[in-house]
Design an enzyme around this catalytic site. Structure first.
Site, mmCIF file in Angstrom:
data_model
loop_
_atom_site.group_PDB
_atom_site.id
_atom_site.type_symbol
_atom_site.label_atom_id
_atom_site.label_comp_id
_atom_site.label_asym_id
_atom_site.label_seq_id
_atom_site.Cartn_x
_atom_site.Cartn_y
_atom_site.Cartn_z
ATOM 1 N N TYR A 59 -3.707 -10.430 1.285
ATOM 2 C CA TYR A 59 -2.350 -10.914 1.008
ATOM 3 C C TYR A 59 -1.345 -10.250 1.956
ATOM 4 O O TYR A 59 -1.201 -9.023 1.961
ATOM 5 C CB TYR A 59 -1.944 -10.632 -0.440
ATOM 6 C CG TYR A 59 -2.773 -11.333 -1.493
ATOM 7 C CD1 TYR A 59 -3.613 -12.404 -1.187
ATOM 8 C CD2 TYR A 59 -2.719 -10.923 -2.823
ATOM 9 C CE1 TYR A 59 -4.367 -13.037 -2.158
ATOM 10 C CE2 TYR A 59 -3.465 -11.546 -3.801
ATOM 11 C CZ TYR A 59 -4.286 -12.599 -3.464
ATOM 12 O OH TYR A 59 -5.039 -13.218 -4.444
ATOM 13 N N GLY A 81 -4.069 -19.830 -11.542
ATOM 14 C CA GLY A 81 -3.569 -21.205 -11.511
ATOM 15 C C GLY A 81 -3.384 -21.829 -12.878
ATOM 16 O O GLY A 81 -3.651 -23.018 -13.049
#
Length: 303
Positions: free
Chosen positions: A50, A198
């Site tokens: 990330y 998600g």
């Protein structure tokens, strides 16, 4: 907040902050992390990839002031060689790479030991035994407390369940993407916990559903074409006031759940998500919502 316990005894909050969306402005990121702590979130999920290492640095720095609270749990992921300057990366689940990467991750997070270290993907063609050996060695050395995988491949998940001591599996999971349901019994039998990423399907299961549908899902989603998806969202909106509460309640109904990993681009968005998490639906309401959506099965990576 509800805490769920991993096999090693680590307790993780039932909602975890997905730190990928924190961005690189540390002052803005701090407002989100502070809100997470205020809301009772104690699990923070990052990865070395990330922002090419910057996310780990920011997470480590911002959580430092909370480290005296013994319940803070940090998870990170490994498996990608990356070049920050070129903004490039390639897959490498080798023992050598994992053993080297943990030292860099610990340095960026400013920790001596990482709570949870996960393989950031994986294929059936990988040398999985070598990967497992690396994680086991890191546990022996006291550099990590527990390990897991992040995968939606049933064949990879099955191998790690049978041949390793994984404690978590991170996978895409929501009431719309309900493919993991077929794996949950087996996962639960092994005492492994799901980290559901998600949960709101890129905003489709929020109050902005219609806007998100037209902006992000013109090609549909999994087995839903655009019209199917539009009809399903319309039906859910007609019957439920808060689609996020529907998907959170659905996920909370499974014994194998460890944590629902939700991202946030602002403290207000996170507070809104937590309000939905706290709005529990009844068992009958969850069953009815499940009758509206499609029951989807995995079709790839089965053998």
């Amino acid at each position: 907040m509800q805490k769920n316990t991993l096999k090693s005894g680590i307790e993780i909050s039932e909602v975890g902050l997905g730190c990928m969306s924190l961005g690189t402005d540390i002052n803005h990121a701090e407002t989100i992390v502070d809100e997470a702590i205020k809301q009772g979130i104690t699990y923070f999920d990052t990865a070395d990839l990330y922002d090419y290492g910057e996310n780990e640095k920011i997470v480590g720095q911002l959580l430092k002031k909370y480290q005296d609270q013994q319940d803070i749990v940090i998870g990170s992921k490994v498996g990608n060689h990356f070049d920050k300057e070129k903004q490039e990366h390639f897959w490498d689940p080798s023992k050598e790479h994992i053993m080297k990467s943990i030292k860099e991750t610990l340095q960026r997070l400013d920790l001596e030991q990482l709570d949870l270290y996960m393989l950031h993907g994986g294929t059936i063609e990988d040398n999985k035994d070598e990967t497992i050996e690396a994680f086991e060695r890191l546990k022996e050395q006291g550099l990590i407390k527990a390990y897991g995988i992040s995968s939606i491949r049933p064949n990879v998940i099955d191998y790690y369940l049978k041949n390793s001591n994984i404690e978590t599996i991170m996978m895409q999971f929501s009431i719309l993407d309900n493919r993991p349901e077929s794996l949950l019994e087996k996962i639960d039998e092994h005492g492994v916990k799901i980290l559901a990423r998600g949960p709101v399907s890129k905003g489709l299961l929020t109050h902005k559903s219609n806007e998100v549908l037209d902006r992000k899902f013109k090609d549909g989603l999994l087995e839903y074409n655009y019209n199917d998806l539009s009809d399903t969202i319309s039906q859910l909106n007609k019957e439920y006031d808060d689609l996020s509460s529907v998907t959170f309640s659905y996920l909370k109904s499974f014994d194998a759940l460890g944590s629902i990993i939700t991202g946030a681009s602002s403290p207000e968005q996170l507070a809104e998500s937590m309000q939905s998490y706290n709005g529990t639906l009844s068992e009958d309401q969850i069953k009815h919502a499940c009758s509206i959506v499609k029951n989807i099965e995995y079709t790839n990576h089965l053998q």
